[in-house]
Each structure stands twice: as structure tokens, then as C-alpha cells.
Design a protein around this motif. Sequence first.
Motif, PDB file in Angstrom:
ATOM      1  N   ASP A 169      -3.260   8.626   4.363  1.00  0.00           N
ATOM      2  CA  ASP A 169      -4.383   8.183   5.204  1.00  0.00           C
ATOM      3  C   ASP A 169      -5.654   8.963   4.862  1.00  0.00           C
ATOM      4  N   SER A 201       2.551  10.720   4.643  1.00  0.00           N
ATOM      5  CA  SER A 201       1.849   9.590   5.239  1.00  0.00           C
ATOM      6  C   SER A 201       0.460   9.994   5.723  1.00  0.00           C
ATOM      7  N   ALA A 202       0.377  11.180   6.332  1.00  0.00           N
ATOM      8  CA  ALA A 202      -0.933  11.664   6.783  1.00  0.00           C
ATOM      9  C   ALA A 202      -1.860  11.910   5.601  1.00  0.00           C
ATOM     10  N   GLY A 249      -7.131   7.844   1.452  1.00  0.00           N
ATOM     11  CA  GLY A 249      -7.650   6.496   1.577  1.00  0.00           C
ATOM     12  C   GLY A 249      -7.501   5.648   0.327  1.00  0.00           C
ATOM     13  N   GLU A 250      -8.279   4.590   0.285  1.00  0.00           N
ATOM     14  CA  GLU A 250      -8.262   3.645  -0.829  1.00  0.00           C
ATOM     15  C   GLU A 250      -9.442   3.925  -1.752  1.00  0.00           C
ATOM     16  N   THR A 273       0.821  -1.211   0.000  1.00  0.00           N
ATOM     17  CA  THR A 273       0.000   0.000   0.000  1.00  0.00           C
ATOM     18  C   THR A 273       0.852   1.257   0.000  1.00  0.00           C
TER      19      THR A 273
END
Length: 522
Positions: A515, A511-512, A518-519, A488
Motif C-alpha cells: 500500500d 501488504s502494508a 503504491g502503483e 495487483t
Amino acid sequence: MSIRAVAAGAVVLVAAVAVSFSGQPSARAEQGPPPRTLPSLKAWTPGGAGFSLGAHARVWYDKDALRDTATDFALALRSFTGNDVVAQEGSSGGSGDITLGTGLLPDAPETPEAYRISIGETLELRGADIAGAFYATSSALQLLRQRPAIPGGTVTDWPQYRERSLMLDVGREFMPVDMLRAQIRRMGYLKLNLLHLHLSDSFGFRLDSDRHPEIAAAQHYSKQDIRDLVAYAARYQVEIMPEVDFPGHMNGILAAHPDLKLRSANGRVSDAAIDIANPRSYDLMRDILEEFLPLFPGRYWHLGADEFLLDGTRVASFDEYPQIGEYARATYGPQAQPVDAFLGLINWGADIVRAHGKRPRVWNDGLHTDAGTLTIGSDIVIDYWSRAGIPQLPLPFFGIARSPSDLIAAGHEVRNASFTPTYYVAGGPTAAGNVPPPIAYQIWDPTLFVDGTRLTPEQNTHNLGSGLFVWCDDPTVRTPDRIAASITMPLQVTAQQTWGPPQAGSYLEFSALADAVGEPAA
């Protein structure tokens, strides 16, 4: 590959008030921070009213070629907002609606993947072509997932590299079609555009063959599986590039044709390599190429051509196979070297690929400095993973393989497939070489190759790009689902580094952001 762990986009200034995501504020930054996507946007000009998705929004598309993109976009919006969003043909939306179209983008380089998002009471998405329009929807999805209202302004965005790829080693570990579809959805969401399927290796040939049914592994893809997958990928602007590796890594094929295995003068038999001095070997390889080239409509066919004389952990020498030298001299003249038989095989396969309207590709490690009397066709794309060459110990950081700059000077285009950090190895000792995503994000970009050399801007115009290369050296270690979860963040880093600068802040900020976006919707 058991031991392996673009044109540059023109940078333009779209406006004096533009805010690039290097952190330089504009005079109107008080309207709020610029919108953020993964990969990061090239340019942002703030101003005007913001956008909020209407409770009964319409996605208006202005041509039938955009129907699928608009429909999928509307469904994705409905899935995470709960709003009643539907696609509808037309060109003029109202407040809270979205319009989708294509056309000239004067503030971006000439690439069909460029796009513009004009944010006001109506959200206007415009691509230079269908691909750009699709990427505009990907960015819009990410923006609306992060916050329900987007500040007013204009986004202009385009890729730096032509190829932004994911390779999956399904030859060693079979990956179900549903898993492949999920990765295609990820790719579209992250603006990756090339899915490279390594279809044959140690543990199987993964295509159902009519001409040679004996070579198909128990777990394989039917021809209809491939047709459906190609069509599915096209909806996400992903091209599928097949690879059937010749003349090494042929264990799955040669298990059914042991008489064609390469044998040394002292009787040692290779389970992986086919005897390129045997005319019947060419009959088998031609049959495979002729059967499956028409199945894949994309621009490329990958011939492999790596690690020919690697047998397990042992690297052999051409001297151990006198029949190869004899074949080379008989075929290419008395001055030919044994390696000419290998180079001639590449040209032979490339001719078949070209005859089917496709462009051939190979890995680079068999192309040695000052070796052989033959040259391979300059139109062959070289996927550059290692500076090593056979015969010698396969250490990818140095060796006798031709350098990236040398191959470019000879007329080749290349893809940066560096052993580190582009490889993710799921199982086996080489997995120790997997580079953590924070390091890849902070120190690497596609101009930096495995031997530590970096292309000049001029050379980099011949660099198609890079990708994430997922190898399954030991298929018992991780299931396909675990592999999908493990890649991911590496895949997100790949998307950022191949779409190109500016970066999305520090790795913690990146990285934030990952998140937050999302996906993609299932």
C-alpha cells in the motif's frame, strides 16, 4: 491452458554492519529503520547524512543510453512530489539532486540487473548496466513515495532469479494495448522483466497476418501495435516473449482451416488440435512462424506444445489416431512410437526458431517418462506447470510427465510455472484453484514445484525463475480492467518471491508495504 488454475543469486556479506531485512539490527540502527521496497532489498549499510529531494532537483545521467530512464524517472518524481525535477546530462549533482550511472559493483553478483544506491546529500544511483540503473530508479521512487527524507547509507541489491515474469492469455480474452502498457509499467516498478503473451487460443489468433489474413480474430494487434509495444516495454526493461501454441489450442487458427483438424479413426474431429500427420499442417505452421518470428526482437519464441490431445474436457489417446503412429514410423523409423510424431514436431519448430536467432520454449506436460524414441533439443527451455501428461486425466499434481529434476539432468533450463500457486485463472471452474496471496507469500518460492518436489541448490542454478500466469478460461467473466485490478497483489507477491530473499516481514507487513509504495505513475 484450460485445466491449469536462474540462476540462484549468490548471497554475499557486504559489510559487518549490514542490516538484512530478516530483522537483525546493527550497532547503528538508532539512525532509523532500514529503507523498504517491494521487492525487498538484499543489503543495507546505514551511515552518513540523509537525502531530501530538492525543490528544483536535477537527475544527472552520465551517458546517452540512460536518457530515457532519467527522463521517465524525473517525470515520475514530479508527478507525486510536485517538485520541479528535470533530467539533465552530466555526472556531478549537488545537494538534493540525483545522479544516475553505470559501472562495476564489487559487492554484488555479476548480473546487469544489480544496482547500488548511495544515500547522502546527493542520491547516487548506479547500476551494473542499464537494467540495474533502471531498477535503482524504481527503488528510489518507492523510497521517496513513502517519506520525503531517506536516512543515509548504502543499498546493494540484485535479483535471485533471471526471469521474473507475467503471462497474459490474450488468446482467449483480448486485452487492449493500453492495458498491456499499464502492466508493463507495473512490471518495471516491481522489477519484473519478462512479459509472456499467449497470443493464440480458443477464441482467437491475435496477430494481423499478411500471409494468412483469414486466421486473425476480429480483435487483434497490428504489426505496428507490436512494434510500439516492444519499444515501450524496453523503456521499462521488460522483454516480450510471444507464444503461438502448436499443435493444440489452435481453435482460432483451425476455424479457418477445418481440413487440417485432427480426426480420429471413428470420425471424431478436434476443434483444437491440428493433424500432425498431414504435411499441409506443417506448411501452415511454418508460414505463421516465418511471418512473426522477425516481429519480436527478444531472445525467445514459445511454441506451446501443451495439451495436444485435450479436446474440451476429454483427454484422448494416440491410439485413436492411427495416422499419427503411421507418420511417426514412416518419418522416424519402424521402432518409432506415436508420441515421436509430437516430439518431432517440437524439434521441427525449434529448428525454425533457432534459424531466426532465438531460443525455443515449450510447456512440459507432453514430455512423458520413458515415452518415445526421440529426445528434444536440450537447449529448449521447459516451462513446468504440471506433473500430468497426455493421455491421462489432467491432474497437475501427479502423473507421467517427466519431473523437473529429470529435465534439468537432461540439460534443460526450466521456469517454475506451477499450476498452484503461480496461476491466476479469470473465469471457469479452474478459478477455484487460485491460491490466495497470503498463502503464496508464506509457503511458496520458485524452488518448489507443482508435484511437491523442491530443487536442490545445484539444480536450482538451472531454474530461470517464475512468474504470474493469468489465464482467461471464460472471457465473459471479467473485463481486462477487472483482471488488472485482481492481479495487483498476486503480481506483488510474484515480484517478491522471484527477486528473492529476504522477505519483507510477515504478510501483514508486506501488504502494508504494498500500500505504501503504491502503483507506478501513468
